[in-house]
Design a protein around this motif. Structure first.
Motif, short mmCIF file in Angstrom:
data_model
loop_
_atom_site.label_atom_id
_atom_site.label_comp_id
_atom_site.label_asym_id
_atom_site.label_seq_id
_atom_site.Cartn_x
_atom_site.Cartn_y
_atom_site.Cartn_z
N TYR A 97 0.48 11.64 38.28
CA TYR A 97 -0.86 11.44 39.26
C TYR A 97 -1.91 11.62 38.16
CZ TYR A 97 -4.75 11.52 42.11
OH TYR A 97 -6.10 11.24 42.84
N THR A 98 -1.86 12.48 37.29
CA THR A 98 -3.18 12.51 36.20
C THR A 98 -3.15 11.53 35.08
OG1 THR A 98 -1.81 14.05 35.06
CG2 THR A 98 -3.31 15.05 36.50
N SER A 99 -1.92 10.80 35.05
CA SER A 99 -1.92 9.62 34.00
C SER A 99 -2.33 8.48 34.64
CB SER A 99 -0.34 9.69 33.54
OG SER A 99 0.18 10.90 32.93
N ILE A 100 -2.68 8.33 35.89
CA ILE A 100 -3.06 7.14 36.43
C ILE A 100 -4.43 6.69 35.90
CG2 ILE A 100 -4.16 6.04 38.61
CD1 ILE A 100 -2.20 7.52 40.23
N PRO A 101 -4.62 5.68 35.46
CA PRO A 101 -6.04 5.37 34.25
C PRO A 101 -6.99 5.02 35.56
CG PRO A 101 -4.39 3.38 34.59
CD PRO A 101 -3.74 4.52 35.05
N LEU A 102 -8.40 5.76 35.38
CA LEU A 102 -9.33 5.83 36.31
C LEU A 102 -10.47 5.13 35.44
CD1 LEU A 102 -9.03 9.26 38.25
CD2 LEU A 102 -8.35 6.83 38.75
N PRO A 103 -11.29 4.42 36.03
CA PRO A 103 -12.31 3.53 35.29
C PRO A 103 -13.83 4.47 35.28
CG PRO A 103 -12.36 2.62 37.41
CD PRO A 103 -11.17 3.73 37.43
N ASP A 104 -13.81 5.62 35.92
CA ASP A 104 -15.00 6.35 35.99
C ASP A 104 -15.95 6.52 34.72
OD1 ASP A 104 -13.26 6.75 38.32
OD2 ASP A 104 -15.00 7.15 39.42
N ARG A 105 -15.08 7.05 33.80
CA ARG A 105 -15.62 7.50 32.70
C ARG A 105 -15.82 6.29 31.57
NH1 ARG A 105 -12.82 11.37 27.84
NH2 ARG A 105 -14.48 11.23 26.30
N LEU A 106 -15.09 5.13 31.70
CA LEU A 106 -15.50 3.92 30.93
C LEU A 106 -16.52 3.28 31.51
CD1 LEU A 106 -14.60 1.74 28.92
CD2 LEU A 106 -12.88 0.97 30.69
N MET A 107 -16.92 3.01 32.81
CA MET A 107 -18.04 2.37 33.40
C MET A 107 -19.43 3.14 33.06
SD MET A 107 -17.38 3.15 37.39
CE MET A 107 -17.99 4.95 38.20
N CYS A 108 -19.22 4.37 32.84
CA CYS A 108 -20.50 5.22 32.43
C CYS A 108 -20.88 4.80 31.16
CB CYS A 108 -20.27 6.52 32.70
SG CYS A 108 -20.05 7.14 34.43
N VAL A 109 -19.82 4.71 30.19
CA VAL A 109 -20.00 4.36 28.85
C VAL A 109 -20.49 3.04 28.75
CG1 VAL A 109 -18.94 4.27 26.38
CG2 VAL A 109 -18.49 6.19 27.98
N LEU A 110 -20.14 1.97 29.15
CA LEU A 110 -20.44 0.65 29.38
C LEU A 110 -21.89 0.52 29.74
CD1 LEU A 110 -17.06 -1.23 30.21
CD2 LEU A 110 -18.09 -0.87 27.84
N SER A 111 -22.19 1.09 30.90
CA SER A 111 -23.64 1.12 31.53
C SER A 111 -24.62 1.55 30.55
CB SER A 111 -23.48 1.64 32.84
OG SER A 111 -24.60 1.71 33.60
N GLY A 112 -24.26 2.51 29.87
CA GLY A 112 -25.19 3.24 28.99
C GLY A 112 -25.15 2.54 27.67
N GLY A 113 -24.12 2.07 27.29
CA GLY A 113 -24.02 1.43 25.81
C GLY A 113 -24.43 0.03 25.59
N LEU A 114 -24.07 -0.72 26.55
CA LEU A 114 -24.21 -2.24 26.53
C LEU A 114 -25.44 -2.40 27.27
CD1 LEU A 114 -20.75 -3.85 27.19
CD2 LEU A 114 -22.04 -3.74 25.17
N GLN A 115 -26.64 -2.43 26.46
CA GLN A 115 -27.79 -2.80 27.12
C GLN A 115 -28.26 -4.41 27.10
OE1 GLN A 115 -29.73 -0.10 27.95
NE2 GLN A 115 -28.39 1.19 27.19
N GLY A 116 -29.11 -4.58 28.03
CA GLY A 116 -29.40 -5.72 28.30
C GLY A 116 -29.16 -6.20 29.91
N SER A 117 -30.62 -6.79 30.52
CA SER A 117 -30.60 -7.06 31.84
C SER A 117 -30.36 -8.53 31.93
CB SER A 117 -31.77 -6.91 32.33
OG SER A 117 -31.87 -5.37 32.29
N ASP A 118 -30.03 -9.26 30.77
CA ASP A 118 -29.88 -10.78 30.88
C ASP A 118 -28.53 -11.08 31.39
OD1 ASP A 118 -28.77 -9.76 28.42
OD2 ASP A 118 -29.33 -11.40 27.35
N GLU A 119 -28.19 -12.54 31.25
CA GLU A 119 -26.97 -12.85 31.77
C GLU A 119 -26.03 -12.44 30.67
OE1 GLU A 119 -24.43 -17.12 32.98
OE2 GLU A 119 -26.75 -17.02 32.50
#
Length: 601
Positions: A97-119
């Motif tokens: 169960y602990t090996s199931i990949p969860l996206p929570d940590r990755l989505m926080c990193v992408l939201s703070g690292g990939l800047q830009g409100s454009d398309e």
């Protein structure tokens, strides 16, 4: 969906689990009732056959067989192998169960690292999260039957929006005989968890272990079908005085052990469709929706900052409802020693001077000296000439300790009872044994010339081996001569002990003929000692050395390696046994040990 009952057992109370015993979904009754009914039916059939269908001689044979089976059924290690097996399976179940990949940590990193409100910025964030969800879908589709039924082909994956048609062409264009779940995702952490799920699916619990456990359980209860039968009480078999027809405790034993085995069967693969298996389809939906919302709709959508409700409150405290008001009445926890009571007389600080003196007194004395003194006090006192000669030596060293030019000098005790005393110099007391007694003296080196410090000479080796009487006579004459010399020395040194502080003390050991100046008018040629073996050796102290320190602990120079002892020559009536050269270190201490025997070496 997984059966959840956590809220129903939030508080432990009387018969708190009683409501759980009536649940059907996910219960042991639902899993085990078929096996339980089959076991009870077979037991009943055998019991009816024994009671009504067998002849008397056949009944006697069956009764002997039942007693035999019941006796040897306990040899099957069912509880042992089953307990270890279930423990292994449960640990493996939670690790999956602990090996199931969860996206929570990755989505926080992408939201703070990939800047830009454009398309373009929005496209990068959404594409990265879609690739991560696609990798999780591909691996769960490979290990979970529920997910595979939902996405049986790659067309279903494309149609669901996890993969575009162009991406599918590239995915299928990479020819590999292995699972290609890792292609969409290049992130090590996320891909590593996908890999762990794949390996858990490929590497199962060893089949031999599963077979051993299953055979142990089923063979035990097959034997119980015969061994646990109620026999005729009139035959007088031990333990068969009562006939209840229904084996209540045997049925309970089957329920517990067989139910334990069913637990392992349920948890060994949690990616199936059992009641307690993981809800993989729910995880796919949740992870995909949450990750896309986090990197797209929530990106840059921050509320306006304003002062909080407790802006001017130095002690903010959130409100309580009436159901939780009792928390305010409880005192705040200050620590486990907060309520400890200490007497007032033990609370006063002590002066630092007294503390320093106590530390010095405790540090100057070795913690094991008291025990060592008690051990030495019970040792036997020395006897014979050896004890008398060395007691006189100890008495002479004790008087020389008060001489002005000697810092510290300790000697063996003068008492005949062998009681041990420890001086400040740390010398070992007498009474270590009847065969060994030693006095260790340290000398201050005055010159830097390489002169021998100690020379030990032995009598002829041939005479020692043959035990010639001439050797013993020579030793006896040397003993008598030594007694006279020690008496003369005691009389002279008692008179010299009252001289000025600058006067040179009398040396116990006479200087050799190579010395540049004479330390004493008396010269002792040898100090003989008795031994159990027919051997005698003579000590000659080195020149240019004055008595400076007497101690049982030899002074060791840790910066200079000890010199090698030259091998004594084999020819001649007398041979040099040991020569310790001096070195160009004017402040070095030398140690000389004189003893009757080298015991224990």
């Amino acid at each position: 969906m997984t059966v959840t009952y956590t809220a129903r057992v939030a508080n432990a109370r009387f018969c708190g689990f009683s409501k759980l015993l009536l649940a059907w979904k996910g219960s042991i009754y639902k899993v085990l009732y078929k096996e339980f009914l089959a076991f009870f039916a077979m037991y009943t059939a055998i019991s009816i056959t024994y009671r009504f269908l067998l002849y008397d001689d056949q009944k006697r044979y069956f009764e002997k067989l039942a007693i035999y089976c019941n006796h040897y059924a306990s040899l099957i290690p069912m509880s042992f192998v089953l307990g270890f097996y279930v423990t292994l399976v449960v640990n493996r179940w939670w690790s999956q169960y602990t090996s199931i990949p969860l996206p929570d940590r990755l989505m926080c990193v992408l939201s703070g690292g990939l800047q830009g409100s454009d398309e373009r910025g929005r496209l990068l964030r959404r594409t990265m999260m879609r690739y991560a969800s696609l990798s999780a879908l591909l691996i769960l589709r490979s290990v979970s039957t529920a997910v595979f039924k939902r996405f049986p082909t790659m067309d279903h994956v494309v149609e669901a929006g996890f993969m575009s048609r162009e991406e599918r062409k590239k995915f299928e264009g990479l020819h590999s005989p292995y699972n290609k779940y890792w292609i969409p995702c290049e992130l090590n952490g996320f891909r590593g968890k996908c890999s762990m799920l794949f390996h858990y699916d490929m590497i199962s619990v060893p089949l031999v272990y599963t077979q051993v456990v299953t055979l142990a359980v089923y063979s035990f209860f097959l034997v119980c079908l015969i061994g646990r039968q109620f026999l005729d009480p009139s035959q007088g078999y031990p333990g068969h005085d009562l006939d209840l027809y229904v084996p209540i405790f045997t049925l309970l034993q089957f329920f517990f052990y067989a139910g334990w085995l069913k637990v392992a069967e349920q948890l060994i693969n949690p990616f199936g469709e059992d009641d307690d298996d993981f809800e993989t389809n729910w995880l796919i939906d949740r992870n995909f929706q949450v990750s896309m919302m986090a990197v797209d709709e929530m990106y840059g959508d921050l509320p306006m900052m304003e002062r909080d409700r407790y802006w001017n409150d130095s002690n903010p405290r959130p409100p309580y409802t009436a159901a939780t008001l009792f928390v305010l009445r409880k005192p705040s926890f200050q620590g486990s020693t907060f309520d400890m009571a200490i007497p007032k007389e033990e609370m006063h600080f002590q002066p630092l001077e007294d503390i320093a003196e106590n530390l010095e007194e405790s540090g100057g004395r070795h913690p094991n000296m008291d025990l060592f003194n008690r051990l030495l006090s019970v040792a036997p006192s020395p006897s014979g000439f050896m004890g008398g000669a060395l007691r006189r030596t100890s008495a002479q060293l004790q008087r020389l300790r008060h001489s002005p030019s000697i810092d510290q000098c300790t000697s063996d005790d003068e008492d005949d009872d062998g009681s041990g005393k420890i001086g400040k110099g740390g010398s070992l007391p007498s009474g270590l044994g009847q065969e060994t007694q030693s006095t260790v003296c340290s000398f201050w080196e005055e010159k830097s010339t390489r002169t021998p410090l100690l020379e030990v000479q032995f009598a002829a080796a041939q005479d020692r081996r043959e035990g010639s009487p001439a050797v013993f006579k020579e030793v006896r004459r040397a003993e008598e001569k030594s007694d006279e010399e020690w008496q003369i020395r005691e009389e002279g040194e008692i008179a010299e002990s009252t001289r000025e502080e600058t006067q040179t003390p009398v040396s116990l050991l006479p200087s050799s003929s190579q010395s540049s100046r004479e330390m004493s008018t008396q010269s002792a040629a040898a100090i003989p000692f008795t031994s159990h073996h027919p051997s005698a050796f003579v000590f000659h102290p080195a020149a240019h050395s004055s008595l400076e320190h007497c101690s049982s602990q030899p002074a060791i120079n840790q910066n200079t390696a000890p010199p090698a002892i030259p091998k004594p020559p084999s020819g001649g009536n007398k041979m040099s046994f040991l020569t310790v050269p001096s070195y160009n270190e004017p402040s070095r201490f030398r140690s000389v040990s004189m003893g009757s025997e080298f015991t224990g070496s």
